[in-house]
Design an enzyme around this catalytic site. Structure first.
Site, mmCIF file in Angstrom:
data_model
loop_
_atom_site.group_PDB
_atom_site.id
_atom_site.type_symbol
_atom_site.label_atom_id
_atom_site.label_comp_id
_atom_site.label_asym_id
_atom_site.label_seq_id
_atom_site.Cartn_x
_atom_site.Cartn_y
_atom_site.Cartn_z
ATOM 1 N N LYS A 113 1.001 -1.126 0.035
ATOM 2 C CA LYS A 113 0.067 0.070 -0.043
ATOM 3 C C LYS A 113 0.891 1.062 -0.003
ATOM 4 O O LYS A 113 1.486 1.395 0.963
ATOM 5 C CB LYS A 113 -0.859 -0.179 1.199
ATOM 6 C CG LYS A 113 -1.904 1.354 1.321
ATOM 7 C CD LYS A 113 -2.373 1.243 2.719
ATOM 8 C CE LYS A 113 -3.179 2.811 2.650
ATOM 9 N NZ LYS A 113 -3.869 2.905 3.971
ATOM 10 N N GLY A 202 -10.959 7.818 5.997
ATOM 11 C CA GLY A 202 -12.135 8.731 6.544
ATOM 12 C C GLY A 202 -13.215 8.127 6.935
ATOM 13 O O GLY A 202 -14.481 8.792 7.309
#
Length: 275
Positions: A113, A202
């Site tokens: 990632k 988020g």
């Protein structure tokens, strides 16, 4: 029935394909900030996740993993989960590429990632350094999962560079604000129909995860919403169910919104949509 015995989505029914991997779960989970190793272990089991992220830079700064990676691998083994090292904390392409090579050497996986921070306040990714790092890592045989913004042009460039997945943010990482710009995310899904898209960052509530899957995104990745819950194990199960519900809604076809009331039992004299 306890949380660990809850049914998971069948791999053969609706698998998520990334490279040569087939995943039955569309819920990716981070491993930082849990109250204890046992809570993390139990949350991973409740989530039924098959991809778990770990921040290599933070692990190294802690003077070794102190058995943390082994704990993760033990917890993941029952579900056939994969480790996804990340380059969180890097601020340049060079630093991220070096860290990715260390992760591949230490953990034996080409998956990474890719995170390259451009702003310390919002932790927004640096699009220029991110693209440079992604291009180099793809060339060197990595399967790159870039954490990016919801900018369509940047996402196209990352796909052109050979990234297997795109991971646009829903809102700033750790903020819990959910999907701040559904229009931009919907546009990504419409304009990049063949790309694997995973909302990352988020997400604060299971409803946010369901919304992302309802928009047609292939998966979600989150950490703080589970790790910081009063009951991380119960929250992991809640997110697992929300992801499955959102994916089911997308496959079934969510009804179109109307600007006026439409009775569920027509009685005549209703407005008719033409075209």
């Amino acid at each position: 029935m306890n949380l660990q015995d809850a049914p998971a989505a069948g791999l053969d029914e609706d698998p998520l394909r990334i490279g040569d991997a087939e995943l039955g779960s569309r819920f990716f989970l981070g491993s930082a900030g849990y109250p204890s190793p046992q809570v993390l272990h139990d949350a991973l089991r409740a989530a039924r996740t098959q991809v778990v992220t770990v921040g290599l830079k933070r692990t190294l700064h802690a003077a070794g993993d102190n058995g943390f990676i082994q704990l993760l691998q033990d917890a993941m083994r029952a579900n056939g989960a994969r480790l996804l090292p990340n380059t969180a904390g890097c601020r340049s392409a060079r630093e991220a590429v070096q860290l990715a090579h260390m992760a591949r050497e230490l953990y034996g996986t080409p998956w990474v990632k890719l995170e390259v921070t451009g702003d310390d306040h919002t932790l927004q990714p640096d699009p220029f350094e991110l693209l440079a790092a992604a291009t180099e890592l793809v060339r060197e045989g990595f399967t790159v999962f870039p954490y990016c913004t919801d900018d369509l042009v940047l996402c196209r460039r990352l796909l052109d560079a050979g990234c297997a997945v795109l991971m646009p943010w829903g809102s700033p990482i750790g903020s819990g604000q959910g999907l701040l710009n559904p229009f931009a995310l919907r546009t990504l899904r419409e304009r990049l129909p063949d790309a694997v898209l995973i909302v990352d960052a988020g997400i604060g509530a299971p409803s946010h995860a369901a919304q992302a899957l309802e928009l047609g995104f292939d998966a979600v990745l989150l950490n703080s919403a589970v790790a910081q819950a009063r009951d991380p194990v119960l929250m992991a199960a809640a997110f697992r169910d929300a992801v499955q519900a959102g994916r089911g809604a997308w496959r079934a076809g969510v009804m179109a919104r109307q600007d006026f009331a439409v009775p569920s039992t027509p009685v005549g004299s209703e407005p008719v949509l033409l075209g």
